[in-house]
Design an enzyme around this catalytic site. Structure first.
Site, short mmCIF file in Angstrom:
data_model
loop_
_atom_site.label_atom_id
_atom_site.label_comp_id
_atom_site.label_asym_id
_atom_site.label_seq_id
_atom_site.Cartn_x
_atom_site.Cartn_y
_atom_site.Cartn_z
N LYS A 184 70.78 24.09 16.76
CA LYS A 184 71.49 23.61 17.96
C LYS A 184 72.94 24.11 18.02
CE LYS A 184 71.16 19.15 17.45
NZ LYS A 184 70.46 19.09 16.17
N ARG B 293 72.03 10.45 20.54
CA ARG B 293 71.04 10.39 19.46
C ARG B 293 70.33 9.04 19.40
NH1 ARG B 293 74.08 14.58 15.97
NH2 ARG B 293 72.70 15.02 14.25
N ARG C 191 78.32 21.93 2.76
CA ARG C 191 78.41 20.68 3.52
C ARG C 191 77.92 19.53 2.65
NH1 ARG C 191 76.49 20.72 9.79
NH2 ARG C 191 75.77 18.66 9.16
N ARG D 5 68.28 12.33 7.17
CA ARG D 5 68.67 12.79 8.52
C ARG D 5 67.44 13.11 9.35
NH1 ARG D 5 72.23 17.54 7.45
NH2 ARG D 5 72.76 17.52 9.65
P1 AMP Z 1 75.33 17.24 13.17
O1 AMP Z 1 76.28 18.30 12.79
O2 AMP Z 1 75.08 17.16 14.64
O3 AMP Z 1 74.03 17.31 12.40
O4 AMP Z 1 76.00 15.85 12.76
C1 AMP Z 1 76.41 15.58 11.44
C2 AMP Z 1 76.50 14.07 11.22
O5 AMP Z 1 77.47 13.51 12.11
C3 AMP Z 1 75.22 13.29 11.49
O6 AMP Z 1 74.33 13.30 10.40
C4 AMP Z 1 75.80 11.90 11.76
O7 AMP Z 1 76.20 11.27 10.56
C5 AMP Z 1 77.05 12.23 12.54
N1 AMP Z 1 76.76 12.29 14.00
C6 AMP Z 1 76.82 13.40 14.79
N2 AMP Z 1 76.50 13.08 16.05
C7 AMP Z 1 76.21 11.76 16.06
C8 AMP Z 1 75.78 10.85 17.07
N3 AMP Z 1 75.56 11.25 18.34
N4 AMP Z 1 75.60 9.57 16.71
C9 AMP Z 1 75.82 9.15 15.45
N5 AMP Z 1 76.18 9.95 14.45
C10 AMP Z 1 76.39 11.25 14.74
#
Ligand code: AMP
Length: 188
Positions: free
Chosen positions: A14, A89, A134, A145
């Site tokens: 994404k 989400r 990361r 996740r």
């Molecule tokens: P991502 O890079 O989109 O995979 O996001 C990394 C982490 O940020 C996720 O595993 C969540 O802990 C947090 N996160 C990102 N977007 C959201 C969201 N819309 N709602 C809640 N937590 C989020």
């Protein structure tokens, strides 16, 4: 077609595709994960709150996330459109996004689900862990996740499908091919 949500499991690509699409569509890519990560590295209050959830592979609470997105979408560059990557989400975030759009008289144009094979997704996430260091890409956290995505986020596709907004795009294969498929899907 400028107010777009990009859904898909962690590791589906994404972030990469959102940046490319945003360039082609001339709208900002708004990635909640990126905003959280920059707050973590700057050591802001929001970053301190978010880090404990992120490191455990849990979602940051809706109230925190919604407030952050509302203030980002209120910035002038998002007035003419945006591409949301990683938000909404949860069902509560969907409802909050609806409210944010409604107050401005806006609607979502499309919700794109980037689909990915689950073995491939795990392999990509573990490779990214090695490449980018990361802290939320360890095996247990990756598993959590993916579990949360299946429980809380995948069902949102059904909801958006019932609104006639959903398109599914195969996220596997060559990055340029995926971008091409996405642009075609958004054009149709
Ligand atoms: P991502 O890079 O989109 O995979 O996001 C990394 C982490 O940020 C996720 O595993 C969540 O802990 C947090 N996160 C990102 N977007 C959201 C969201 N819309 N709602 C809640 N937590 C989020």
């Amino acid at each position: 077609m400028t107010r777009i949500v990009l859904l898909g499991p962690p590791g589906a690509g994404k972030g990469t595709q959102a940046a490319r699409l945003a360039g082609s569509l001339s709208v900002p890519a708004v990635s909640t994960g990126d905003i959280f990560r920059s707050n973590v590295s700057e050591g802001t209050e929001l970053g301190v709150t978010a880090k404990s959830y992120m490191d455990a592979g849990e979602y940051v609470p809706d109230s925190v996330t919604n407030e952050m997105v509302a203030s980002r979408l209120a910035e002038p560059d998002a007035e003419g459109g945006f591409l949301l990557d990683g938000y909404p989400r949860t069902a509560e975030q969907v409802a909050e996004l609806d409210r944010m759009l409604e107050v401005r008289g806006h609607v979502l144009d499309r919700v794109v689900e980037l689909t990915a094979d689950s073995d491939e997704v795990v392999a990509r996430l573990l490779k990214r862990a090695a490449d980018q260091d990361r802290s939320d890409d360890t095996t247990d956290v990756v598993r959590r996740r993916l579990e949360l995505y299946a429980e809380q986020t995948a069902p949102l596709t059904v909801l958006y499908e019932s609104r006639g907004l959903l398109v599914r795009v195969d996220g596997m294969g060559d990055v340029d091919d995926v971008t091409r498929r996405l642009l075609e899907a958004l054009d149709s």
